[in-house]
Design a protein around this motif. Structure first.
Motif, short mmCIF file in Angstrom:
data_model
loop_
_atom_site.label_atom_id
_atom_site.label_comp_id
_atom_site.label_asym_id
_atom_site.label_seq_id
_atom_site.Cartn_x
_atom_site.Cartn_y
_atom_site.Cartn_z
N ARG A 178 32.56 -60.48 10.59
CA ARG A 178 33.25 -59.23 10.88
C ARG A 178 32.64 -58.07 10.11
O ARG A 178 32.05 -58.26 9.05
CB ARG A 178 34.75 -59.38 10.53
N PRO A 179 32.80 -56.84 10.65
CA PRO A 179 32.28 -55.67 9.94
C PRO A 179 32.90 -55.53 8.56
O PRO A 179 34.06 -55.87 8.35
CB PRO A 179 32.71 -54.50 10.84
N LYS A 180 32.11 -55.03 7.62
CA LYS A 180 32.63 -54.80 6.28
C LYS A 180 33.39 -53.47 6.25
O LYS A 180 33.07 -52.54 7.00
CB LYS A 180 31.48 -54.77 5.27
N PRO A 181 34.39 -53.36 5.38
CA PRO A 181 35.18 -52.12 5.33
C PRO A 181 34.37 -50.92 4.82
O PRO A 181 34.70 -49.78 5.12
CB PRO A 181 36.32 -52.47 4.35
N THR A 182 33.32 -51.17 4.06
CA THR A 182 32.49 -50.07 3.56
C THR A 182 31.12 -50.10 4.24
O THR A 182 30.56 -51.17 4.48
CB THR A 182 32.28 -50.18 2.04
N ILE A 183 30.60 -48.92 4.55
CA ILE A 183 29.31 -48.79 5.22
C ILE A 183 28.21 -48.58 4.19
O ILE A 183 28.33 -47.75 3.29
CB ILE A 183 29.32 -47.60 6.22
N VAL A 184 27.15 -49.36 4.30
CA VAL A 184 25.97 -49.17 3.44
C VAL A 184 24.92 -48.43 4.26
O VAL A 184 24.36 -48.98 5.21
CB VAL A 184 25.42 -50.53 2.96
N GLU A 185 24.69 -47.15 3.94
CA GLU A 185 23.69 -46.37 4.66
C GLU A 185 22.29 -46.82 4.24
O GLU A 185 22.01 -46.95 3.05
CB GLU A 185 23.86 -44.87 4.38
N ALA A 186 21.44 -47.05 5.21
CA ALA A 186 20.08 -47.50 4.92
C ALA A 186 19.28 -46.39 4.24
O ALA A 186 19.38 -45.22 4.61
CB ALA A 186 19.41 -47.91 6.22
N GLN A 187 18.50 -46.78 3.26
CA GLN A 187 17.62 -45.84 2.57
C GLN A 187 16.17 -46.32 2.73
O GLN A 187 15.90 -47.51 2.66
CB GLN A 187 17.97 -45.78 1.07
N GLY A 188 15.27 -45.39 2.95
CA GLY A 188 13.85 -45.72 2.97
C GLY A 188 13.33 -46.33 4.25
O GLY A 188 12.22 -46.87 4.28
N ILE A 189 14.13 -46.28 5.34
CA ILE A 189 13.64 -46.82 6.61
C ILE A 189 12.40 -46.05 7.05
O ILE A 189 12.41 -44.81 7.06
CB ILE A 189 14.73 -46.73 7.70
N PRO A 190 11.32 -46.73 7.40
CA PRO A 190 10.09 -46.03 7.78
C PRO A 190 10.31 -45.12 9.01
O PRO A 190 10.86 -45.56 10.02
CB PRO A 190 9.12 -47.17 8.12
N LEU A 191 9.89 -43.86 8.86
CA LEU A 191 9.90 -42.90 9.96
C LEU A 191 8.45 -42.52 10.19
O LEU A 191 7.85 -41.82 9.36
CB LEU A 191 10.75 -41.69 9.60
N ILE A 192 7.88 -43.00 11.29
CA ILE A 192 6.44 -42.90 11.51
C ILE A 192 6.13 -41.83 12.56
O ILE A 192 6.68 -41.85 13.67
CB ILE A 192 5.86 -44.26 11.94
N ASP A 193 5.27 -40.90 12.18
CA ASP A 193 4.82 -39.83 13.07
C ASP A 193 3.60 -40.33 13.84
O ASP A 193 2.52 -40.47 13.27
CB ASP A 193 4.48 -38.59 12.24
N LEU A 194 3.79 -40.59 15.14
CA LEU A 194 2.70 -41.17 15.93
C LEU A 194 1.59 -40.17 16.22
O LEU A 194 0.55 -40.56 16.75
CB LEU A 194 3.25 -41.74 17.24
N SER A 195 1.80 -38.91 15.88
CA SER A 195 0.74 -37.92 16.09
C SER A 195 -0.18 -37.80 14.86
O SER A 195 -1.13 -37.02 14.87
CB SER A 195 1.34 -36.54 16.39
N GLY A 196 0.12 -38.58 13.82
CA GLY A 196 -0.69 -38.53 12.61
C GLY A 196 -2.02 -39.23 12.77
O GLY A 196 -2.33 -39.82 13.82
#
Length: 343
Positions: free
Chosen positions: A16-34
């Motif tokens: 079951r879902p937990k009562p508190t939400i853990v927001e993700a930190q550091g998820i890779p955000l990749i710019d495909l135009s790089g």
């Protein structure tokens, strides 16, 4: 979906879902135009460490995405009897559905599925000795009138993105960019429109239960409500993926885990619901031809790193998975772990 809650939606206490939400930190955000070299390195790191990542400047026109999101909302706002005119079943496996199960628990959602290649050829059954092939054809509703055209336009764009991503993943594994392309000549890819209505028991139910995607990769567009949670590899914690405007979330699927001989691992994920707001998403599932045999690539195995999986047929595997959508099974549905070789 009515307001009365069926016990079929209730997850086992440990899931079951937990009562508190853990927001993700550091998820890779990749710019495909790089720069290509940087993009390949970043994708390799994300696949290895996280099993998923987000992409921006991906080439899919914003207006194409807006159109399918608008059409999706129009379709799910229709009366139930109109949506059920294109309801899917064990024979017509594409179209509208509102009683899907994941891990044998009913999901709090309604969906509309369509294939990229129409018609699509798939095994007629999951019996390994049955060689008969079935034809899967899309069912298009009369309303909204432009749903078919909008969905087909979106499919073309996101399909191009998915092949580009597979080429970048190939390069990150030290393979030629086109190494995976041949698998998708007669692809069985499909797109799902998801609607998660407000749920009176968000502490007990899930929009989609915990699972890993069986195909190559998933390209997900989610709205600003969010709700996707992934299991962090480092500690097994469920973390919430905050939506990034106009970005796509890319999930590594089981197939890449097998092809890469576990250099990359698919990510376990689930979908939350809430009691106040509805949520919409559009995942694209990149899948190969039904006759494809999935096994670790020769280039990525040797005496020191032998193959960790025996070969399996994708079409039969998927047909077996699909069967559980329509009825609760007595056992867990088929997983790639069933093909794992003992070490």
């Amino acid at each position: 979906m009515g307001t009365e809650v069926d016990a079929a939606f209730v997850q086992a206490p440990e899931h079951r879902p937990k009562p508190t939400i853990v927001e993700a930190q550091g998820i890779p955000l990749i710019d495909l135009s790089g720069p290509m070299e940087d993009v390949v390195r970043e994708i390799g790191g994300a696949c290895s460490e996280w099993g998923f990542f987000q992409v921006i400047n991906h080439g899919v026109p914003p207006e194409t995405r807006r159109r399918i999101e608008s059409a999706e909302r129009e379709f799910f706002a229709l009366p139930p009897e109109e949506k059920r005119r294109v309801k899917r079943d064990e024979v017509r496996v594409l179209g509208y559905y509102d009683t899907e199960h994941t891990k044998n628990v009913r999901d709090w959602k309604e969906v509309f599925d369509f294939t990229v290649e129409d018609p699509t050829l798939m095994p007629a059954s999951f019996d390994p000795d049955d060689k008969e092939v079935a034809t899967w054809s899309n069912q298009w509703p009369q309303n909204p009138p432009k749903l078919r055209e909008t969905c087909q336009e979106y499919a073309q764009e996101v399909q191009k993105l998915s092949i580009k991503l597979m080429e970048l993943i190939a390069l990150s594994l030290g393979l030629p960019a086109t190494r995976f392309n041949g698998f998708f000549k007669d692809q069985t890819s499909f797109i799902r429109l998801n609607h998660y209505p407000p749920c009176p028991i968000p502490h007990l139910a899930l929009g989609v239960g915990r699972h890993k995607d069986a195909g190559a990769l998933t390209v997900l567009a989610q709205d600003d409500v969010g709700g996707l949670e992934v299991k962090r590899k480092s500690d097994g914690e469920w973390i919430r993926v905050k939506p990034t405007p106009d970005a796509f979330i890319i999930n590594v699927g089981d197939m890449i885990q097998v092809w890469s001989n576990e250099r990359y691992e698919s990510v376990e994920h689930r979908v939350m619901v809430n009691s106040e707001r509805e949520r919409f998403s559009v995942p694209f599932f990149l899948n190969p031809a039904h006759y494809t045999m999935i096994e670790p690539l020769e280039e990525l195995t040797d005496e020191q790193n032998p193959a960790k999986y025996r070969a399996y047929n994708w079409g039969k595997f998927f047909a077996t998975r699909k069967a559980s959508n329509f009825k609760k099974l007595d056992v867990e549905n088929i997983q790639i772990s069933h093909f794992k070789l003992s070490e």
